[in-house]
Design a protein around this motif. Structure first.
Motif, mmCIF file in Angstrom:
data_model
loop_
_atom_site.group_PDB
_atom_site.id
_atom_site.type_symbol
_atom_site.label_atom_id
_atom_site.label_comp_id
_atom_site.label_asym_id
_atom_site.label_seq_id
_atom_site.Cartn_x
_atom_site.Cartn_y
_atom_site.Cartn_z
ATOM 1 N N PRO A 112 40.607 38.282 36.260
ATOM 2 C CA PRO A 112 41.017 38.643 34.817
ATOM 3 C C PRO A 112 42.826 38.649 34.990
ATOM 4 C CG PRO A 112 39.181 39.670 35.179
ATOM 5 C CD PRO A 112 39.299 39.191 36.469
ATOM 6 N N ILE A 113 43.170 39.380 36.073
ATOM 7 C CA ILE A 113 44.629 39.692 36.023
ATOM 8 C C ILE A 113 45.306 38.761 37.201
ATOM 9 C CG2 ILE A 113 46.455 41.439 36.432
ATOM 10 C CD1 ILE A 113 44.438 43.448 35.528
ATOM 11 N N ASP A 160 39.627 43.092 29.108
ATOM 12 C CA ASP A 160 38.777 43.516 27.724
ATOM 13 C C ASP A 160 39.619 44.845 27.206
ATOM 14 O OD1 ASP A 160 37.152 44.538 25.832
ATOM 15 O OD2 ASP A 160 35.389 44.615 27.396
ATOM 16 N N ALA A 161 40.015 44.876 25.998
ATOM 17 C CA ALA A 161 40.652 45.787 25.273
ATOM 18 C C ALA A 161 40.177 47.182 25.394
ATOM 19 C CB ALA A 161 41.329 45.429 24.254
ATOM 20 N N THR A 162 38.752 47.212 25.290
ATOM 21 C CA THR A 162 37.685 48.245 25.465
ATOM 22 C C THR A 162 37.719 49.091 26.611
ATOM 23 O OG1 THR A 162 35.779 47.081 25.735
ATOM 24 C CG2 THR A 162 36.366 47.592 23.608
ATOM 25 N N SER A 163 38.258 48.269 27.730
ATOM 26 C CA SER A 163 38.485 48.894 28.907
ATOM 27 C C SER A 163 39.726 49.642 29.394
ATOM 28 C CB SER A 163 38.078 47.945 30.087
ATOM 29 O OG SER A 163 38.956 46.995 30.173
ATOM 30 N N VAL A 164 40.627 49.553 28.271
ATOM 31 C CA VAL A 164 42.043 50.081 28.579
ATOM 32 C C VAL A 164 42.278 51.204 28.132
ATOM 33 C CG1 VAL A 164 44.555 49.230 28.160
ATOM 34 C CG2 VAL A 164 43.022 47.339 28.418
ATOM 35 N N GLY A 212 41.937 50.627 42.953
ATOM 36 C CA GLY A 212 40.772 50.737 43.579
ATOM 37 C C GLY A 212 39.823 50.272 42.596
ATOM 38 N N LYS A 213 39.154 51.205 41.654
ATOM 39 C CA LYS A 213 38.404 50.959 40.713
ATOM 40 C C LYS A 213 38.914 50.368 39.314
ATOM 41 C CE LYS A 213 34.705 53.784 42.394
ATOM 42 N NZ LYS A 213 33.561 55.067 42.071
ATOM 43 N N VAL A 239 43.281 50.005 33.429
ATOM 44 C CA VAL A 239 42.385 49.036 33.045
ATOM 45 C C VAL A 239 41.139 49.192 34.096
ATOM 46 C CG1 VAL A 239 41.793 46.537 32.554
ATOM 47 C CG2 VAL A 239 44.238 47.525 32.648
ATOM 48 N N ARG A 240 40.115 50.074 33.255
ATOM 49 C CA ARG A 240 39.060 50.198 34.201
ATOM 50 C C ARG A 240 38.199 48.758 34.574
ATOM 51 N NH1 ARG A 240 36.140 53.840 29.788
ATOM 52 N NH2 ARG A 240 37.081 52.031 28.569
ATOM 53 N N GLY A 241 37.605 48.890 35.994
ATOM 54 C CA GLY A 241 36.992 47.802 36.442
ATOM 55 C C GLY A 241 37.650 46.581 36.968
#
Length: 292
Positions: free
Chosen positions: A2-3, A80-84, A116-117, A143-145
């Motif tokens: 994604p990035i 995903d904005a919900t992971s930010v 890492g995560k 940004v998680r994940g």
């Protein structure tokens, strides 16, 4: 992935024309809790148009506050904005922000770090009007994940507060409706208003905007240490360490340091901000206001 780090960092900066007026400034200040007591001369500087000045943290919402989340639409960024999560924020002023004006805001992805995560996206924007630079803003988005791609881990700066007791300490209450008022300055994330959405995000009720806490604390420093003079603020940086719920009380601890040890004039204020009702849970850490 994604990035696309190389594409994101090498992309041409994007420019946006922003504008603001007295009403935007007044609404922002009210969203921070200004105006209590309503007729206090120091508070009228935040609420009354004939005496109005601009708290430098207004830079985070000027023009509708699109700078931070708008960075997620940069080339190479698809998350995903919900992971930010908003991890850190810095605003550096080059001169006082006018009560009303328009300016060109140029934004870019300064770096993407691999934790890492999670990944950390560093967004930097420069804002200038016809008279020159106004402010520089830097936001770090966690940004998680999205980590584990083998990139640089990046710096992990920490600002330890002095071991002595704070030089100043104030309390600032969060009104029950404060998030509803603050969001009118441009951050419409339902996390701060909709109980059902908040539960889906893992909270038992809506939380206050991190940038609202950010602005509240700067106002406390200006009013307590800088004699109410917003023009003395050079920069303000912090890391968001925890959430705040409407109805809670912030404890703002301040340690002052002056250049040359004179006790007056230019220097800095180190800060620790906690939520009193939750056993002093950290809210803002690594927080410093540099001033003239």
């Amino acid at each position: 992935m994604p990035i696309d780090v190389e594409r994101a960092v090498s992309a041409e900066p994007s420019s946006t024309r922003i504008s603001w007026g007295r009403k935007d400034v007044q609404l922002y200040h009210l969203g921070l809790g200004a105006g209590v007591p309503a007729t206090e001369p120091g508070e009228l500087r935040y609420t009354l148009e004939s005496r109005l000045h601009v708290l430098p943290s207004f830079a985070t919402v000027a023009g509708g506050g699109l700078g931070v989340m708008g960075g997620l639409s940069a080339p190479g960024i698809d998350v995903d904005a919900t992971s930010v999560l908003h991890g850190a924020q810095t605003v550096r002023t080059h001169r006082p922000i006018p009560v009303e004006g328009s300016a060109e805001q140029t934004a870019s992805v300064a770096a993407v770090y691999d934790k890492g995560k999670a990944a950390v996206i560093v967004l930097r924007s420069e804002t200038a009007d016809e008279d020159g630079p106004l402010w520089t803003s830097e936001a770090q988005l966690f940004v998680r994940g999205e980590g584990g791609f083998g990139g640089e881990r990046g710096p992990s700066p920490r600002t330890e507060v002095p071991e002595r007791s704070p030089d100043r300490e104030v309390r600032r209450g969060i009104r029950e409706e404060q998030a509803l008022l603050y969001r009118l300055s441009g951050d419409w994330n339902p996390l701060h208003a909709d109980p059902e959405f908040a539960r889906l995000a893992g909270f038992d009720r809506p939380i206050l905007h991190g940038l609202c806490s950010y602005g509240m604390v700067l106002k406390a420093v200006v009013d307590t240490v800088l004699d109410g003079d917003v023009t003395r603020v050079r920069s303000y940086s912090t890391r968001f360490a925890g959430v705040v719920f409407p109805g809670e009380t912030l404890r703002v601890s301040m340690w002052t340091q002056s250049e040359g040890g004179s006790g007056r004039g230019a220097g800095s204020v180190q800060l620790a901000v906690t939520a009193i009702e939750r056993n002093e849970a950290p809210v803002l850490t690594d927080a410093v206001v540099e001033h003239s």
